[in-house]
Write an enzyme that holds these catalytic residues in place. Structure first.
Site, mmCIF file in Angstrom:
data_model
loop_
_atom_site.group_PDB
_atom_site.id
_atom_site.type_symbol
_atom_site.label_atom_id
_atom_site.label_comp_id
_atom_site.label_asym_id
_atom_site.label_seq_id
_atom_site.Cartn_x
_atom_site.Cartn_y
_atom_site.Cartn_z
ATOM 1 N N SER A 1 0.872 -1.072 -0.020
ATOM 2 C CA SER A 1 -0.184 -0.110 0.115
ATOM 3 C C SER A 1 0.737 1.343 -0.038
ATOM 4 O O SER A 1 1.766 1.597 -0.915
ATOM 5 C CB SER A 1 -0.990 -0.090 1.291
ATOM 6 N N ASP B 1 -8.517 -2.404 -7.240
ATOM 7 C CA ASP B 1 -7.865 -2.329 -6.014
ATOM 8 C C ASP B 1 -9.163 -1.674 -4.991
ATOM 9 O O ASP B 1 -9.515 -0.852 -5.329
ATOM 10 C CB ASP B 1 -6.852 -1.282 -6.094
ATOM 11 N N HIS C 1 -6.486 -5.791 -1.830
ATOM 12 C CA HIS C 1 -5.443 -4.859 -1.798
ATOM 13 C C HIS C 1 -4.453 -5.244 -0.899
ATOM 14 O O HIS C 1 -4.817 -5.665 0.467
ATOM 15 C CB HIS C 1 -6.105 -3.558 -0.940
#
Length: 422
Positions: free
Chosen positions: A204, A300, A367
């Protein structure tokens, strides 16, 4: 499927992954904190996708005591830290650095809030964290990196380890770049300077950082050291949201200006684009010299919820059900998401043409997939062309086979671990 990995090995299965608890969060920062904090939600239920019967590894926090003298401190002025599990055997001189994710803060108010959390203060960090997925110490869970020196660098600056500034009135220290260098110096003193192999990874906001820091990481080692980088869930796109605005560009613009990020962005980008554009990976990846692997979900989950359809762009909550569960998306909503996927595929095409780079772009609503055991390496991990993520990354890192894996569009992939909120 458009592009495929090299050698093929079968990992079977299908898993629907359920997240608990999305609450009534109203602004972009809180959404950002929630979706970048998904590892904690998952850890409570399944310990990063590892059943408790496997006795997952927990690793203690190491404080970087020399960091204060370098001004390398968290948002609240406390010292930064990392978790290190030593390698052994064939991995004794190999190092994997994982940069923790956790969103960004783009205003004084949001950074003041953040400095009172584990994302901004040593005082609030967990003293132990689970090492699973790419950080696991078990060969059956992490076949290529299990016995490496594995490090999780904690994220407490709010600008993907790239800021350098301060706000004295608010008591805020924007020292991400200094934290990065302080950690690297500390780890080099603990043996990383002798590394024969090294991999910089991140999830991330940490995945964005692994792109920003990739060439800097390469420069830490002699030319004889094998150095590569992996970005997981870090391919944030400068995309138009459902209301025609640019929510993520506005957020990134605030981060870059507030935290002095412009000083530490690659000159290969800033010599022709504005600093905010140079915080977007799409404008960086093709100029990175070090071999880089992009692992990303085409749909995502973070970008869908916080960038494409954030609350401010959806005041009547037309996207509420779709964001919670992709099965509830309307035809027009799926068409919007297909255009987003097309944009992402187009962004990586030129990057994928380089033989040194790798891509695993699966058509999942997910994600971050490298730190979870069930997505990284298990009996039912996500596949593209019959190859799972861990094997694709390992084949690429060790030059066993190239990997340019771009999945067919939703709903063709039945191996996804899609995130479903309820």
């Amino acid at each position: 499927m458009g592009l495929y990995c090299g050698e093929m090995r079968k990992v079977l299965g299908l898993l629907g992954l359920i997240f608990l608890g999305i609450l009534g969060m109203s602004n972009g920062y809180e959404y950002d904190e929630y979706l970048n904090g998904t590892e904690e939600v998952l850890a409570q239920d399944s310990v990063f996708g590892v059943s408790a019967k496997y006795n997952p590894l927990t690793v203690g926090l190491t404080v970087i005591h020399g960091a204060g003298a370098q001004g390398a401190v968290c948002l609240d002025g406390t010292l930064p830290g990392y978790h290190l599990h030593r390698g052994y055997g064939s991995g004794a001189n190999s190092w994997l650095i994982q940069l923790e994710g956790g969103g960004w803060c783009d205003t004084v108010r949001s950074c003041v809030y953040r400095k009172k959390t584990r994302r901004g203060s040593l005082h609030h960090m967990e003293k132990e964290v689970v090492f699973a997925g790419i950080l696991s110490n078990k060969v059956e869970q992490n076949p290529d990196f299990f016995n490496w020196n594995r490090v999780k660098l904690r994220y407490c600056d709010g600008a993907s380890f790239a800021g350098d500034g301060e706000d004295k009135a608010a008591g805020l220290h924007f020292r991400g770049q200094r934290i990065w260098w302080a950690a690297m110096r500390d780890l080099k003193a603990k043996g990383m300077s002798h590394a024969k192999q090294a991999l910089l990874s991140g999830c991330s906001a940490g995945g964005l950082a692994s792109i920003l820091k990739c060439d800097e990481f390469r420069e830490l080692f002699p030319s004889s050291t094998k150095v590569k980088c992996l970005s997981d869930g870090g391919l944030f796109l400068d995309a138009v949201d459902i209301a025609g605005g640019r929510t993520l560009r506005n957020l990134f613009n605030g981060v870059v200006k507030l935290q002095g990020v412009h000083r530490n962005l690659p000159h290969t980008c800033t010599n022709h684009l504005d600093p905010t554009s140079c915080f977007f990976p799409q404008n960086l990846i093709s100029s990175i010299k070090t071999p880089l692997f992009l692992l990303n979900a085409a749909y995502d989950s973070w970008q869908l919820t916080a960038s494409l359809a954030p609350p401010a762009a959806d005041p009547h909550h037309h996207w509420g059900a779709c964001k919670m569960n992709h099965a509830h998306c309307s035809t027009s909503q799926i068409q919007f998401l297909q255009r987003f996927r097309d944009y992402m595929v187009n962004v990586v095409k030129g990057f994928a043409n380089s033989p040194k780079n790798g891509v695993f772009l699966n058509s999942c609503f997910a994600h971050c997939q490298s730190e979870r055991q069930d997505t990284w390496f298990s009996d039912n991990s996500p596949l593209i062309a019959n190859k799972g993520i861990a094997l694709a990354v390992g084949d690429w890192y060790f030059d066993r086979a190239g990997c340019k894996a771009i999945d067919c569009a939703y709903p063709c992939d039945k191996t996804c671990h899609n995130l479903i909120f309820r």
